[in-house]
Enzyme design. Structure first.
Site, mmCIF file in Angstrom:
data_model
loop_
_atom_site.group_PDB
_atom_site.id
_atom_site.type_symbol
_atom_site.label_atom_id
_atom_site.label_comp_id
_atom_site.label_asym_id
_atom_site.label_seq_id
_atom_site.Cartn_x
_atom_site.Cartn_y
_atom_site.Cartn_z
ATOM 1 N N ASP A 344 -12.201 -3.530 -2.675
ATOM 2 C CA ASP A 344 -11.959 -2.808 -3.947
ATOM 3 C C ASP A 344 -13.252 -2.087 -4.240
ATOM 4 O O ASP A 344 -14.341 -1.886 -3.520
ATOM 5 C CB ASP A 344 -11.286 -3.637 -4.838
ATOM 6 C CG ASP A 344 -10.512 -3.175 -6.124
ATOM 7 O OD1 ASP A 344 -10.885 -2.122 -6.430
ATOM 8 O OD2 ASP A 344 -9.508 -3.867 -6.328
ATOM 9 N N ASP A 469 -6.159 4.806 -5.962
ATOM 10 C CA ASP A 469 -5.933 3.806 -7.329
ATOM 11 C C ASP A 469 -6.089 4.746 -8.269
ATOM 12 O O ASP A 469 -6.543 5.783 -8.154
ATOM 13 C CB ASP A 469 -6.636 2.658 -7.200
ATOM 14 C CG ASP A 469 -6.069 1.441 -8.086
ATOM 15 O OD1 ASP A 469 -4.948 1.553 -8.474
ATOM 16 O OD2 ASP A 469 -6.853 0.496 -8.473
ATOM 17 N N GLU A 472 -2.614 8.129 -12.031
ATOM 18 C CA GLU A 472 -1.525 8.273 -12.871
ATOM 19 C C GLU A 472 -1.885 9.813 -13.531
ATOM 20 O O GLU A 472 -0.835 10.232 -14.073
ATOM 21 C CB GLU A 472 -1.482 7.220 -14.053
ATOM 22 C CG GLU A 472 -0.793 6.021 -13.074
ATOM 23 C CD GLU A 472 -1.612 5.215 -12.265
ATOM 24 O OE1 GLU A 472 -2.919 5.326 -12.626
ATOM 25 O OE2 GLU A 472 -1.254 4.724 -11.424
ATOM 26 N N ARG A 575 -1.164 4.274 -6.060
ATOM 27 C CA ARG A 575 -0.345 3.618 -6.917
ATOM 28 C C ARG A 575 0.548 4.698 -7.634
ATOM 29 O O ARG A 575 1.750 4.188 -7.960
ATOM 30 C CB ARG A 575 -1.641 3.122 -7.935
ATOM 31 C CG ARG A 575 -0.906 2.140 -8.712
ATOM 32 C CD ARG A 575 -1.814 1.189 -9.674
ATOM 33 N NE ARG A 575 -2.464 2.234 -10.686
ATOM 34 C CZ ARG A 575 -3.586 1.775 -11.437
ATOM 35 N NH1 ARG A 575 -3.892 0.511 -11.431
ATOM 36 N NH2 ARG A 575 -4.069 2.454 -12.467
ATOM 37 N N ASP A 591 -0.038 -3.755 -10.908
ATOM 38 C CA ASP A 591 -0.738 -5.012 -11.325
ATOM 39 C C ASP A 591 0.079 -5.924 -11.752
ATOM 40 O O ASP A 591 0.540 -5.783 -12.829
ATOM 41 C CB ASP A 591 -1.799 -4.692 -12.211
ATOM 42 C CG ASP A 591 -2.977 -3.715 -11.654
ATOM 43 O OD1 ASP A 591 -2.991 -3.510 -10.627
ATOM 44 O OD2 ASP A 591 -3.675 -3.326 -12.622
ATOM 45 N N HIS A 649 -3.619 -9.704 -2.715
ATOM 46 C CA HIS A 649 -4.643 -9.254 -3.627
ATOM 47 C C HIS A 649 -4.821 -9.657 -5.025
ATOM 48 O O HIS A 649 -3.764 -10.188 -5.549
ATOM 49 C CB HIS A 649 -4.375 -7.633 -3.890
ATOM 50 C CG HIS A 649 -5.236 -6.780 -4.682
ATOM 51 N ND1 HIS A 649 -6.570 -6.585 -4.508
ATOM 52 C CD2 HIS A 649 -5.005 -5.974 -5.847
ATOM 53 C CE1 HIS A 649 -7.068 -5.783 -5.312
ATOM 54 N NE2 HIS A 649 -6.289 -5.598 -6.121
#
Ligand code: NAG
Ligand code: NAG
Ligand code: NAG
Ligand code: NAG
Length: 908
Positions: A344, A469, A472, A575, A591, A649
């Site tokens: 990450d 990631d 959005e 994502r 998440d 994760h």
């Protein structure tokens, strides 16, 4: 042909007067769930107060009339619609004249577009695959009200006459608000996302309203819009299992509402605040047909590289390369399979893309090489936001040279405190140590720049795949005083959006009232809607393209990876997704939390993303935030072993939760992952089918048994294909669970023991070390002796698990290739067992098969010990088979190369 497809109704009875009684809700911008009442109702001239609710006026009093006779277009027809009363409105800006166009595609597929007749509105720029010609035997008919009548439309299944879509009430088509309602043929409604649904099947009473708009919103209850944008649903229409699906091809902020009309029939309202009405209907007729038809239009999934079917281990909060080494060593010592190590943002210098952290991470390249020699692949994360340190950070300088970033739509919106050197770019703040700009991935120059940065970074660190990631896109603290992670020693600052028609639309949708939504605006936790993007030819408002960001970053990243690894298949984990993402990216559910409810809801998420055509999906095993109990983590490792994308994760500041941490969890994880690895050839074959034909991989029970009405409510079990049924334990403290078995014969996958009853609920033992997982009689599952990496397991002998149905027959298939490259000629074998004879048909035996062979065949449900067995004409020595009478399992040792046809004859 046109006349066969559409019947222009000459008479529609009493439509107008029914509508008001039907109670189409009048949408209040602040929501109707908190009352609102008669005073608010009076603000909207298109509504009226009826009893105790504010409803839309009758179709005919508001809405549109059909302006003339339909005009044949050769591919369908067009007809005009005229606004009835411009004084009656919700939010103003009613479009006076519309054009309805019906376009016939394949026999199973019809499209309906309703546009502004006078001027172009935004249409989604994601390419679709549409046929050059219409089919000749459509499965549907389309009816539109006659000239002069209030607009009404219905679409029916020709074979049954079932109206699958039938408008109720008035069409509302304003500049920033579109609403229509359809009656549904049944309450078996599935799909729509990305939302966390607590049940797979939608409910209608009380009314449920869900927003759709990409947002960095952790999963959970509360009708929240989450990372992706999938305005797609399907309905099982009748007892026979006829199924259709509908894509509302629109990327604007929207919401959907399920409710019952006053006559008790189920209905669906769709609302969007931009774009056009563009609907695609797919007629199946089976649930799986619908999946394949939809995927054919939006693009089927890429076949993921074989190694990506292995187990992925990840966390946010690795402290150093040594920490990763320590965890990897622990996994090895416990003998737990692992194929991918994920790292990450910890590896970066101050969370900046394309950097390696000094000190604890400076030997990252060496770590990656070590993992490679250990047989593992390495996935690194990238976030889209790019830090604006023009003096010290070359990627942003090269990005500015390429003019690669999202801009304000007009220079007048550029804030007074715009940082030096950022031109008219929209500036925000995310993880890095400074403000950021955001790549405009629709733009060809941005895609080139991104590919170049990725290539340069790969020269520093030889990673194998990328995880994209925060796309959005996520921006922290939008409209607030400051982002929560903003440095305390600086003057508080955040990206603040203007109060204009885009950032303060008249109807902001339910999204402003759910989830984080700290600022209560549609730009919450993201960029302002008043941004501009361009694909080089056309410019777009971020208001319209916001939800395409993850899709566009997936396209750009995939292109970059193709340049880096020519000819190879890529793994990009995204994502945020949109219809059309599947050829470029896979997905995880975002998440979640270390909660039993999140474990249970992940099954629904898996199924939904398979409906959306993205079969390579999983949830964060053991939970992202929070601390799992050992029991929860063990159960989640069991379920996660059957996620197509299997990754553990967790979040920063939680302790390590890799499966090797605790000895008992380690043992359970090892066993269940070895079971997964054994059946990876079956999963790979299913993913290949998904790639080639758009079929799903994870299937709900009703998909495999469309006529089984009970199966339509089962959402705590799922299939891989049609062969393996998984029934995870989804609550604490259980050592058994009820499993629903549809009609047929069922066997325990691991032991081959027959499940002791016919169709219905059966209580099965499930002590902590047992995942209830079954194989359906009639299935042949290819398998391979497992190992702790796929690099090793791919060298091992193959086997066949042959689960017999009541006629003592079964069938199956195996796809195989080198696992990494795109090939035209690849190995496929189909297997049939009937009349005590197993045969196979092999196509395209290739060099990568050298050395591979079948070394065992296991029959489940075999009735007696055979007297003789021959394999490809040669009699076997009786010592090569063993019959376990107590459970009816016959194990036969063979030695037949993969590229040779099998012919096994059994004499009873
Ligand atoms: C550096 O790595 C060591 C060992 O893993 C760890 O204890 C330490 O906290 C790390 N430092 C930072 C700043 O993360
Ligand atoms: C960003 O960089 C500038 C210039 O070096 C510095 O003044 C500022 O404090 C940094 N941090 C943030 C959060 O802007
Ligand atoms: C832009 O227009 C050119 C010329 O018509 C075309 O070749 C290209 O594909 C277009 N680009 C995009 C991204 O649509
Ligand atoms: C099995 O035997 C029956 C009866 O002889 C025959 O009709 C059927 O075709 C056979 N099936 C196969 C797959 O050979």
């Amino acid at each position: 042909m046109a006349s066969r497809r559409h019947l222009v109704a000459t008479l529609l009875l009493l439509i107008g007067s029914v509508a008001a009684q039907n109670g189409i809700e009048c949408p209040f911008p602040g929501g109707t769930e908190n009352g609102g009442g008669v005073a608010e109702c009076s603000l909207y001239t298109a509504c009226l107060w009826k009893g105790s609710e504010c409803v839309m006026q009758n179709n005919g009093d508001i809405g549109y009339t059909v302006a003339g006779d339909p005009q044949d277009t050769g591919r369908g027809f067009k007809v005009g619609l005229d606004l009835i009363d411009a004084t009656k409105t919700l939010f103003g800006g009613d479009i006076p004249g519309l054009e309805l166009e019906v376009i016939y595609h394949e026999d199973y597929h019809v499209q309906v577009k309703i546009r502004d007749a006078a001027s172009a509105r935004y249409e989604v720029p994601v390419p679709l695959t549409l046929p050059a010609e219409a089919g000749t035997l459509p499965l549907y008919t389309v009816e539109v009200a006659a000239a002069g009548q209030p607009f009404e439309m219905s679409i029916s299944r020709a074979a049954t006459g079932t109206k699958v879509f039938s408008t109720v009430g008035a069409l509302v088509y304003e500049n920033q608000f579109i609403q229509f309602t359809t009656q549904l043929p049944s309450t078996y409604l599935y799909g729509f996302g990305e939302n966390t649904h607590s049940r797979l099947r939608h409910t209608f009473e009380p009314r449920n309203t869900w927003p759709i708009f990409a947002r960095d919103q952790p999963v959970g209850t509360g009708f929240m819009n989450e990372y992706g944008h999938h305005p797609y649903y399907s309905v099982v229409e009748d007892d026979a299992g006829h199924t259709h699906s509908v894509l509302f091809f629109n990327s604007n902020a929207m919401e959907y509402s399920t409710f019952l009309l006053s006559d008790g029939s189920p209905a669906l309202t769709l609302r969007t605040i931009g774009g056009i009405i563009d609907l695609h209907f797919f007629f199946g007729p089976t649930p799986e047909d619908v999946n394949m038809q939809y995927a054919a239009m939006i693009g089927t999934t890429e076949l993921p590289p074989y190694w990506s079917l292995g187990f992925h281990l990840s966390r946010w909060g690795y402290k150093s390369t040594d920490h990763v080494r320590e965890v990897r060593q622990r996994m090895k010592e416990a003998g737990i399979p692992q194929d991918v190590q994920v790292i990450d943002i910890d590896y970066m210098e101050n969370s900046r893309d394309f950097t390696i952290g000094a000190g604890n991470w400076s030997d990252l390249p060496q770590l990656v090489e070590e993992l490679h020699s250990d047989g593992l692949k390495v996935t690194l994360i990238l976030d889209p936001a790019v830090v604006i340190d023009f003096d010290n950070y070359e990627p942003v300088v090269r990005g500015r040279d390429a003019d690669a970033f999202i801009k304000w739509m007009t220079p007048s919106l550029v804030p007074g405190d715009q940082p030096a050197g950022t031109n008219d770019y929209m500036v925000g703040y995310v993880w890095p140590d400074n403000k950021t700009v955001f790549p405009d991935f629709l733009k060809p120059e941005t895609q080139d720049w991104w590919a170049q940065e990725i290539a340069l970074f790969h020269q520093m660190v030889p990673f194998d795949s990328l995880w994209i990631d925060m796309n959005e896109p996520s921006n922290f603290g939008t409209n607030l005083d400051k982002p929560s992670n903003y440095p305390d020693d600086l003057e508080p600052w955040s990206l603040k959006c203007p109060f204009n028609f885009l950032d303060s639309p008249p109807y902001p949708t339910k999204m402003t009232r759910v989830g984080f939504s700290r600022s209560g605006r549609i730009s919450d936790r993201t960029l302002c809607m008043s941004g501009a993007q361009t694909n080089g030819n056309d410019s777009y408002l971020l208001y319209d393209t916001h939800s395409l960001y993850g899709w566009s970053e997936s396209v750009a990243t995939h292109k970059a990876m193709e340049l880096l690894f020519p000819g190879k298949r890529q793994l990009v984990l995204s994502r945020s997704t949109f219809p059309g993402s599947a050829p470029y990216a896979i997905h995880w559910l975002g998440d979640n939390e270390a909660l039993w409810d999140d474990l249970a809801r992940s099954v629904i998420g898996l199924i939904e993303f398979n409906l959306f055509g993205m079969p390579m999906v999983g949830a964060d095993i053991c939970g992202f935030s929070g601390r799992p109990t050992q029991e929860l983590c063990a159960r989640w490792m069991q379920l996660g072993a059957f996620y197509p994308f299997s990754r553990n994760h967790n979040a920063k500041n939680s302790p390590d939760q890799d499966p090797a941490v605790h000895p008992q969890v380690a043992e359970i994880s090892k066993d269940v992952l070895l079971l997964r690895y054994k059946y990876l050839p079956y999963l790979y074959t299913l993913l290949h089918d998904a790639h080639m034909g758009g079929s799903s991989v994870v299937r709900p029970l009703y998909n495999v048994f469309p006529r089984d009405v009970i199966a339509r409510d089962v959402d705590d079990q799922f299939f891989w294909g049609t062969g393996i049924m998984v029934a995870p334990v989804i609550a604490a403290g259980l050592t058994e669970r009820d499993v629903y078995f549809p009609e047929g014969l069922w066997y325990d996958l691991a032991s081959g023991a027959r499940v002791s009853s016919l169709a219905g609920l059966v209580n099965v033992a499930a002590p902590l070390e047992v995942l209830p997982v079954f194989v359906r009689g009639g299935t042949i599952l290819p398998n391979q002796a497992p190992a702790t990496t796929t690099q090793l397991s791919r060298e091992n002998p193959f086997g066949l698990t042959i689960a017999l149905d009541s006629a003592f027959s079964a069938e199956g298939a195996l796809f195989w290739d080198d696992g990494e490259y795109d090939r035209v000629m690849t190995y496929t074998s189909t297997f049939t067992f009937a009349n005590n004879t197993l045969t196979s048909v092999v196509t395209n035996g290739q060099d990568e098969l050298v050395g591979l062979s079948f070394d065992n065949v296991a029959f489940y449900g075999y009735p007696s010990n055979p007297t003789a067995i021959t394999v490809n004409g040669e009699a076997l020595d009786p010592s090569t088979w063993a019959f376990e009478e107590a459970i009816g399992v016959l194990n036969v040792k063979i030695d037949v190369p993969l590229d040779v046809s099998l012919d096994i004859q059994i004499t009873v």
